[in-house]
Design a protein around this motif. Structure first.
Motif, PDB file in Angstrom:
ATOM      1  N   MET A 149       7.837 -79.345  49.890  1.00  0.00           N
ATOM      2  CA  MET A 149       7.899 -78.836  51.263  1.00  0.00           C
ATOM      3  C   MET A 149       6.542 -78.404  51.808  1.00  0.00           C
ATOM      4  N   GLY A 150       5.477 -78.662  51.069  1.00  0.00           N
ATOM      5  CA  GLY A 150       4.153 -78.257  51.542  1.00  0.00           C
ATOM      6  C   GLY A 150       3.894 -76.790  51.289  1.00  0.00           C
ATOM      7  N   GLY A 151       2.657 -76.378  51.505  1.00  0.00           N
ATOM      8  CA  GLY A 151       2.333 -74.983  51.256  1.00  0.00           C
ATOM      9  C   GLY A 151       0.928 -74.639  51.691  1.00  0.00           C
ATOM     10  N   CYS A 152       0.531 -73.436  51.354  1.00  0.00           N
ATOM     11  CA  CYS A 152      -0.809 -72.936  51.671  1.00  0.00           C
ATOM     12  C   CYS A 152      -1.099 -71.778  50.725  1.00  0.00           C
ATOM     13  N   ALA A 153      -2.214 -71.104  50.941  1.00  0.00           N
ATOM     14  CA  ALA A 153      -2.574 -69.979  50.083  1.00  0.00           C
ATOM     15  C   ALA A 153      -1.565 -68.845  50.247  1.00  0.00           C
ATOM     16  N   MET A 154      -1.338 -68.114  49.180  1.00  0.00           N
ATOM     17  CA  MET A 154      -0.376 -67.009  49.170  1.00  0.00           C
ATOM     18  C   MET A 154      -1.128 -65.722  48.853  1.00  0.00           C
ATOM     19  N   ILE A 155      -1.167 -64.819  49.805  1.00  0.00           N
ATOM     20  CA  ILE A 155      -1.930 -63.601  49.601  1.00  0.00           C
ATOM     21  C   ILE A 155      -1.317 -62.735  48.501  1.00  0.00           C
ATOM     22  N   GLY A 156       0.020 -62.675  48.448  1.00  0.00           N
ATOM     23  CA  GLY A 156       0.662 -61.849  47.427  1.00  0.00           C
ATOM     24  C   GLY A 156       0.368 -62.333  46.023  1.00  0.00           C
ATOM     25  N   GLN A 157       0.551 -63.643  45.793  1.00  0.00           N
ATOM     26  CA  GLN A 157       0.294 -64.194  44.466  1.00  0.00           C
ATOM     27  C   GLN A 157      -1.194 -64.152  44.133  1.00  0.00           C
ATOM     28  N   SER A 158      -2.040 -64.338  45.129  1.00  0.00           N
ATOM     29  CA  SER A 158      -3.483 -64.248  44.889  1.00  0.00           C
ATOM     30  C   SER A 158      -3.875 -62.842  44.462  1.00  0.00           C
ATOM     31  N   MET A 159      -3.248 -61.828  45.073  1.00  0.00           N
ATOM     32  CA  MET A 159      -3.532 -60.450  44.680  1.00  0.00           C
ATOM     33  C   MET A 159      -3.060 -60.179  43.248  1.00  0.00           C
ATOM     34  N   ILE A 160      -1.882 -60.709  42.891  1.00  0.00           N
ATOM     35  CA  ILE A 160      -1.406 -60.566  41.513  1.00  0.00           C
ATOM     36  C   ILE A 160      -2.412 -61.182  40.549  1.00  0.00           C
ATOM     37  N   ASN A 161      -2.900 -62.370  40.883  1.00  0.00           N
ATOM     38  CA  ASN A 161      -3.839 -63.075  40.026  1.00  0.00           C
ATOM     39  C   ASN A 161      -5.133 -62.286  39.846  1.00  0.00           C
ATOM     40  N   VAL A 162      -5.689 -61.815  40.968  1.00  0.00           N
ATOM     41  CA  VAL A 162      -6.951 -61.075  40.905  1.00  0.00           C
ATOM     42  C   VAL A 162      -6.763 -59.747  40.183  1.00  0.00           C
ATOM     43  N   GLN A 163      -5.686 -59.035  40.492  1.00  0.00           N
ATOM     44  CA  GLN A 163      -5.432 -57.747  39.847  1.00  0.00           C
ATOM     45  C   GLN A 163      -5.160 -57.899  38.354  1.00  0.00           C
ATOM     46  N   SER A 164      -4.699 -59.086  37.947  1.00  0.00           N
ATOM     47  CA  SER A 164      -4.475 -59.339  36.517  1.00  0.00           C
ATOM     48  C   SER A 164      -5.764 -59.699  35.792  1.00  0.00           C
ATOM     49  N   GLY A 165      -6.871 -59.756  36.523  1.00  0.00           N
ATOM     50  CA  GLY A 165      -8.170 -59.990  35.898  1.00  0.00           C
ATOM     51  C   GLY A 165      -8.690 -61.398  35.992  1.00  0.00           C
ATOM     52  N   ALA A 166      -7.956 -62.316  36.646  1.00  0.00           N
ATOM     53  CA  ALA A 166      -8.396 -63.713  36.725  1.00  0.00           C
ATOM     54  C   ALA A 166      -9.616 -63.842  37.623  1.00  0.00           C
ATOM     55  N   ARG A 167     -10.580 -64.635  37.178  1.00  0.00           N
ATOM     56  CA  ARG A 167     -11.793 -64.859  37.966  1.00  0.00           C
ATOM     57  C   ARG A 167     -12.226 -66.329  37.975  1.00  0.00           C
ATOM     58  N   THR A 168     -11.511 -67.192  37.295  1.00  0.00           N
ATOM     59  CA  THR A 168     -11.872 -68.604  37.251  1.00  0.00           C
ATOM     60  C   THR A 168     -10.691 -69.448  37.739  1.00  0.00           C
ATOM     61  N   ARG A 169     -10.914 -70.750  37.800  1.00  0.00           N
ATOM     62  CA  ARG A 169      -9.864 -71.660  38.234  1.00  0.00           C
ATOM     63  C   ARG A 169      -8.763 -71.821  37.195  1.00  0.00           C
ATOM     64  N   LEU A 170      -9.052 -71.454  35.953  1.00  0.00           N
ATOM     65  CA  LEU A 170      -8.083 -71.690  34.876  1.00  0.00           C
ATOM     66  C   LEU A 170      -6.761 -70.981  35.134  1.00  0.00           C
ATOM     67  N   ALA A 171      -6.813 -69.741  35.642  1.00  0.00           N
ATOM     68  CA  ALA A 171      -5.577 -68.981  35.840  1.00  0.00           C
ATOM     69  C   ALA A 171      -4.648 -69.699  36.822  1.00  0.00           C
ATOM     70  N   ALA A 172      -5.193 -70.172  37.938  1.00  0.00           N
ATOM     71  CA  ALA A 172      -4.361 -70.871  38.919  1.00  0.00           C
ATOM     72  C   ALA A 172      -3.836 -72.196  38.369  1.00  0.00           C
ATOM     73  N   ILE A 173      -4.679 -72.889  37.586  1.00  0.00           N
ATOM     74  CA  ILE A 173      -4.224 -74.140  36.954  1.00  0.00           C
ATOM     75  C   ILE A 173      -3.087 -73.853  35.981  1.00  0.00           C
ATOM     76  N   MET A 174      -3.253 -72.818  35.167  1.00  0.00           N
ATOM     77  CA  MET A 174      -2.211 -72.462  34.204  1.00  0.00           C
ATOM     78  C   MET A 174      -0.934 -72.026  34.915  1.00  0.00           C
ATOM     79  N   ALA A 175      -1.061 -71.328  36.042  1.00  0.00           N
ATOM     80  CA  ALA A 175       0.132 -70.915  36.793  1.00  0.00           C
ATOM     81  C   ALA A 175       0.936 -72.141  37.211  1.00  0.00           C
ATOM     82  N   ALA A 176       0.247 -73.169  37.705  1.00  0.00           N
ATOM     83  CA  ALA A 176       0.939 -74.387  38.115  1.00  0.00           C
ATOM     84  C   ALA A 176       1.580 -75.088  36.920  1.00  0.00           C
ATOM     85  N   LEU A 177       0.858 -75.150  35.809  1.00  0.00           N
ATOM     86  CA  LEU A 177       1.403 -75.827  34.619  1.00  0.00           C
ATOM     87  C   LEU A 177       2.564 -75.041  34.014  1.00  0.00           C
ATOM     88  N   PHE A 178       2.446 -73.718  34.001  1.00  0.00           N
ATOM     89  CA  PHE A 178       3.572 -72.899  33.531  1.00  0.00           C
ATOM     90  C   PHE A 178       4.799 -73.127  34.415  1.00  0.00           C
TER      91      PHE A 178
END
Length: 545
Positions: A309-338
């Motif tokens: 259905m298409g999409g765009c950036a998600m501020i809520g999930q991005s905040m979760i990612n950053v607050q969890s300590g992620a700083r590289t592309r790996l975290a977002a890649i792993m989120a998609a693969l998980f």
């Protein structure tokens, strides 16, 4: 004052590169990125399912979009740390299209939406996000925080009683009562308490992941009756397959899908670029707007051909990612693969996770996202800035982000134009270079809002035969200003007097030829450089004359 508030928000949430070694060869960094990705993926599941229901499509359409958009933007996007996927801001626009024309038209629209976003990236239109002022940014984060909060309220409704209305979770469902409500509230509060308290003792595991895990273990271990992910819908599915939308390839189809695609592309880019700016403040990164446009466009083109259905950036999930300590592309890649692994293999396990745990995570995102200092300074900043903050917040909640940001920028621009119009001043004295002449020195910008004042500053009847207007401390901005200068020259000509203009920029004197009275020394003419796109490679702005 407003900028200080945004900075305070950033300081409260940020962990810069200096705080951690970003090399993925570091085991601690690798663990942090993987666990952050897992946390995000767990939170993505109910969001994608809920937004699919809002849009009126099958849950897998939302989940496939979250996977494909998330993966492509993670690899090619403009900012490490950002998370993209199916969002409510897009879903509420899609629902009318799906209801009237069906899901195949939605897939075609998503492809066209992606093409438009690719065009925006290729032509570097992302740079215009810098025109969004700080009060609009504050209204954006506050409005999105409220929208995220309202979206979670649907989890306090009886599963299956309401999946479609409004997009904010407030549309007519049957609310939990009695013991089920108490259990839901208690588990949500427990998750929030764990997320708040765990970092005080250890940061070995992301607090949101720990909150989800502990709460889920309590619910499963004690057999508590609480709504779970599986109560929303089954997320079991296979790999997304290539699929050309089955719509007529004619002008009639284009007339149907183009308006929706244009709105979706605008909303998607605005939300993505504002999120990019916010994540950039949190992580100390800059640039990448055009790259993000291209990544979002490519992701949506692919998604449309694979049943998403298409999409765009998600501020809520991005905040979760950053607050969890992620700083590289790996975290977002792993989120998609998980997320893909959940769809293929882990559905029975993921469907047992209590919704209260995920709701608690999102409530903590709301608390961390909302710019609380903006409430404290509301009566200390200029009233126009306070109005913009409130306006953008309210319109974001009531309508959508694109309308809110456009409204905020327009109001800010009008306020700026009004203030700038009042800055135009003039001083008159006898010319030092032309005997018997009079010199008017302008100070301030000359543009559409100040042209009336400009015309009233001259005493044509009593001026001498030669009048000089010096623009050294002024800037001619637009066609209205050029017309005002030309009209003034013709008035002096009609009075049998000569008007000379000095220190005009080259672009102005090239257009002012009708009066034929320009007197400009080219050595005095300033050249104005205009910043274009910020280069991540060179660390500098490109420019042109």
């Amino acid at each position: 004052m407003v900028k200080a508030t945004l900075n305070a928000l950033v300081e409260r949430l940020s962990l810069t590169e200096q705080d951690a070694n970003l090399s993925l060869t570091n085991p601690n960094r690798l663990k942090t990125e993987v666990l952050a990705g897992l946390t995000v993926a767990l939170a993505l599941v109910p969001e994608a399912v809920a937004f699919a229901f809002v849009a009126g499509v099958h849950p897998l359409v939302g989940l496939y979009a979250a996977f494909i958009v998330g993966l492509i933007t993670a690899v090619f996007g403009g900012r490490p740390g950002m998370i993209s996927g199916a969002t409510g801001a897009l879903a509420v626009v899609m629902v009318a299209l799906v209801a009237e024309h069906g899901v195949e038209y939605l897939f075609a629209t998503v492809v066209l939406m992606g093409v438009l976003q690719l065009g925006a990236g290729i032509f570097k239109l992302g740079k215009f996000i810098r025109l969004v002022p700080t009060p609009v940014m504050l209204g954006f984060v506050n409005g999105l925080a409220i929208v995220i909060f309202l979206a979670q309220l649907s989890q306090f409704q009886v599963p299956g009683s309401d999946h479609g209305g409004g997009g904010h979770g407030l549309a007519g469902g049957d609310w939990l009562t009695g013991v089920p409500l108490m259990v839901m509230l208690g588990l949500t509060a427990l998750t929030m308490l764990i997320i708040w308290g765990l970092p005080k003792f250890t940061k070995a595991i992301p607090a949101p992941l720990a909150g989800i895990g502990i709460t889920a273990a309590i619910v499963i271990g004690f057999g508590l009756e609480a709504p779970r992910v599986g109560d929303l819908a089954s997320i079991q599915g296979g790999l997304p397959g290539f699929h050309i939308p089955t719509v007529p390839l004619n002008f009639e189809t284009l007339k149907i899908i183009f308006p929706y695609a244009l709105v979706l592309a605008a909303i998607g880019l605005i939300e993505s670029l504002l999120t990019l700016n916010l994540v950039g403040e949190l992580t100390g990164k800059r640039g990448g707007a055009s790259q993000e446009c291209v990544a979002q466009g490519a992701a949506n083109v692919v998604t449309g051909f694979f049943g998403g259905m298409g999409g765009c950036a998600m501020i809520g999930q991005s905040m979760i990612n950053v607050q969890s300590g992620a700083r590289t592309r790996l975290a977002a890649i792993m989120a998609a693969l998980f997320l893909l692994s959940f769809i293929l293999f882990g559905a029975p396990l993921i469907e047992k996770i209590p919704l209260a745990a995920l709701t608690g995570v999102m409530f903590m995102v709301v608390i961390g996202t909302f710019a609380w200092n903006s409430l404290r300074i509301m009566f200390k900043i200029p009233r126009s800035d306070a109005l913009v903050i409130v306006l953008v917040t309210v319109v974001t909640v009531q309508y959508d982000l694109a309308v809110a940001v456009v409204a905020g920028v327009i109001v800010s621009a009008l306020v700026y134009a009004w203030r700038s119009a009042k800055r135009l001043h003039i001083s008159a004295h006898d010319s030092h270079t032309v005997p018997g002449a009079k010199t008017y020195e302008l100070d301030g910008p000359l543009f559409f809002a100040s042209t009336d004042n400009f015309s009233e500053l001259f005493d044509i009847e009593n001026d001498p035969d030669v009048v000089i207007v010096d623009f050294k401390r002024s800037r001619v901005v637009d066609q209205s200003a050029l017309q005002a200068i030309e009209d003034l020259a013709m008035k002096y000509e009609a009075s049998g007097k000569e008007l000379r203009l000095r220190h005009l920029s080259r672009d102005c004197h090239q257009l002012l030829t009708k009066a034929g009275q320009l007197m400009i020394d080219s050595d005095d003419d300033p050249e104005y450089q205009i910043a274009t796109d910020y280069s991540v490679k060179t660390g500098a702005f490109g420019g042109g004359h």
